[in-house]
Design a protein around this motif. Structure first.
Motif, mmCIF file in Angstrom:
data_model
loop_
_atom_site.group_PDB
_atom_site.id
_atom_site.type_symbol
_atom_site.label_atom_id
_atom_site.label_comp_id
_atom_site.label_asym_id
_atom_site.label_seq_id
_atom_site.Cartn_x
_atom_site.Cartn_y
_atom_site.Cartn_z
ATOM 1 N N ASN A 66 14.094 -14.180 -22.438
ATOM 2 C CA ASN A 66 13.386 -14.981 -21.464
ATOM 3 C C ASN A 66 14.404 -15.688 -20.579
ATOM 4 O OD1 ASN A 66 11.643 -16.648 -20.074
ATOM 5 N ND2 ASN A 66 10.410 -17.116 -21.860
ATOM 6 N N TRP A 120 14.894 -18.470 -17.737
ATOM 7 C CA TRP A 120 14.234 -19.623 -17.140
ATOM 8 C C TRP A 120 14.954 -19.980 -15.855
ATOM 9 C CZ3 TRP A 120 10.196 -22.735 -18.982
ATOM 10 C CH2 TRP A 120 9.671 -22.350 -20.202
ATOM 11 N N TYR A 121 14.207 -20.140 -14.785
ATOM 12 C CA TYR A 121 14.736 -20.600 -13.506
ATOM 13 C C TYR A 121 13.893 -21.796 -13.088
ATOM 14 C CZ TYR A 121 17.134 -16.156 -13.402
ATOM 15 O OH TYR A 121 17.931 -15.088 -13.710
ATOM 16 N N GLY A 122 14.328 -22.993 -13.434
ATOM 17 C CA GLY A 122 13.533 -24.182 -13.166
ATOM 18 C C GLY A 122 12.289 -24.150 -14.035
ATOM 19 N N LYS A 123 11.103 -24.157 -13.407
ATOM 20 C CA LYS A 123 9.854 -24.099 -14.158
ATOM 21 C C LYS A 123 9.343 -22.671 -14.298
ATOM 22 C CE LYS A 123 8.380 -28.725 -13.007
ATOM 23 N NZ LYS A 123 7.339 -29.582 -12.469
ATOM 24 N N ALA A 124 9.966 -21.740 -13.611
ATOM 25 C CA ALA A 124 9.522 -20.341 -13.649
ATOM 26 C C ALA A 124 10.156 -19.617 -14.835
ATOM 27 C CB ALA A 124 9.900 -19.637 -12.359
ATOM 28 N N GLN A 125 9.384 -18.724 -15.446
ATOM 29 C CA GLN A 125 9.868 -17.911 -16.547
ATOM 30 C C GLN A 125 9.828 -16.446 -16.138
ATOM 31 O OE1 GLN A 125 8.160 -18.546 -20.396
ATOM 32 N NE2 GLN A 125 7.358 -20.527 -19.765
ATOM 33 N N HIS A 164 20.155 -17.942 -22.108
ATOM 34 C CA HIS A 164 19.832 -19.335 -22.411
ATOM 35 C C HIS A 164 19.880 -19.513 -23.915
ATOM 36 C CE1 HIS A 164 18.759 -20.781 -18.473
ATOM 37 N NE2 HIS A 164 17.964 -19.751 -18.291
ATOM 38 N N TRP A 185 17.351 -28.988 -25.610
ATOM 39 C CA TRP A 185 15.976 -29.439 -25.427
ATOM 40 C C TRP A 185 14.954 -28.587 -26.160
ATOM 41 C CZ3 TRP A 185 15.796 -34.095 -23.531
ATOM 42 C CH2 TRP A 185 16.802 -34.519 -22.696
ATOM 43 N N ARG A 186 15.214 -27.299 -26.295
ATOM 44 C CA ARG A 186 14.228 -26.414 -26.916
ATOM 45 C C ARG A 186 14.934 -25.185 -27.474
ATOM 46 N NH1 ARG A 186 12.322 -22.200 -23.202
ATOM 47 N NH2 ARG A 186 10.633 -21.955 -24.653
#
Length: 154
Positions: free
Chosen positions: A11, A13-18, A50, A74-75
């Protein structure tokens, strides 16, 4: 003998986009078990996109491959590793050429005789390239523009 693709899904992640990304890491010719062994070695040392500052890494074996869970600040992020049998390829790789490269010709008999006698020929140099035309900034451009010092241009 079947050909197996070693595939990783991760996965991004680019900002809020997945966005899920699929990548073929390599190919293995052999049995499925051999491909799984190679895939496990690749999964153990795989560096996922990531997180950028990984903490704990846990690798699980599934029925079809492996699951890598990486804890970030964070996750947690995960990657799935699978083996898949390749059935077709629209652009197969070229088979390696079995023909050995032609040996470079050695020095001629006259060159060998000249070396033995001590008469060394200087190495040939490439001819100097033509300098070409002068640069545009040097082609009849006055040092002082014609409008400099005119009183009628206020």
């Amino acid at each position: 003998m079947p050909r197996w693709g070693l595939i990783v899904e991760q996965n991004l992640w680019y900002g809020k986009a997945q966005m899920w990304s699929v990548e073929v890491l390599d190919h293995v010719d052999g049995t499925r078990e051999e491909a799984l062994d190679v895939l496990r070695a690749r999964a153990e040392r795989f560096e996922p996109f990531h997180p950028s500052n990984p903490g704990r890494r846990v690798l699980y074996q599934e029925a079809e491959g492996f699951l890598l869970v990486v804890k970030g600040v964070w996750r947690s992020f995960h990657c799935r590793f699978k083996v898949a049998e390749q059935l077709s390829d629209s652009h197969p790789p070229e088979p390696p050429a079995d023909a050995s490269p032609e040996p470079e010709p050695g020095p001629s008999r006259a060159d060998r005789e000249r070396r033995r006698s001590g008469d060394r020929k200087p190495p040939e140099r490439a001819p100097e390239p033509d300098p070409g035309p002068p640069p545009a900034w040097d082609a009849d451009v006055p040092q002082v523009p014609s409008w400099l010092g005119r009183d009628d241009l206020s």
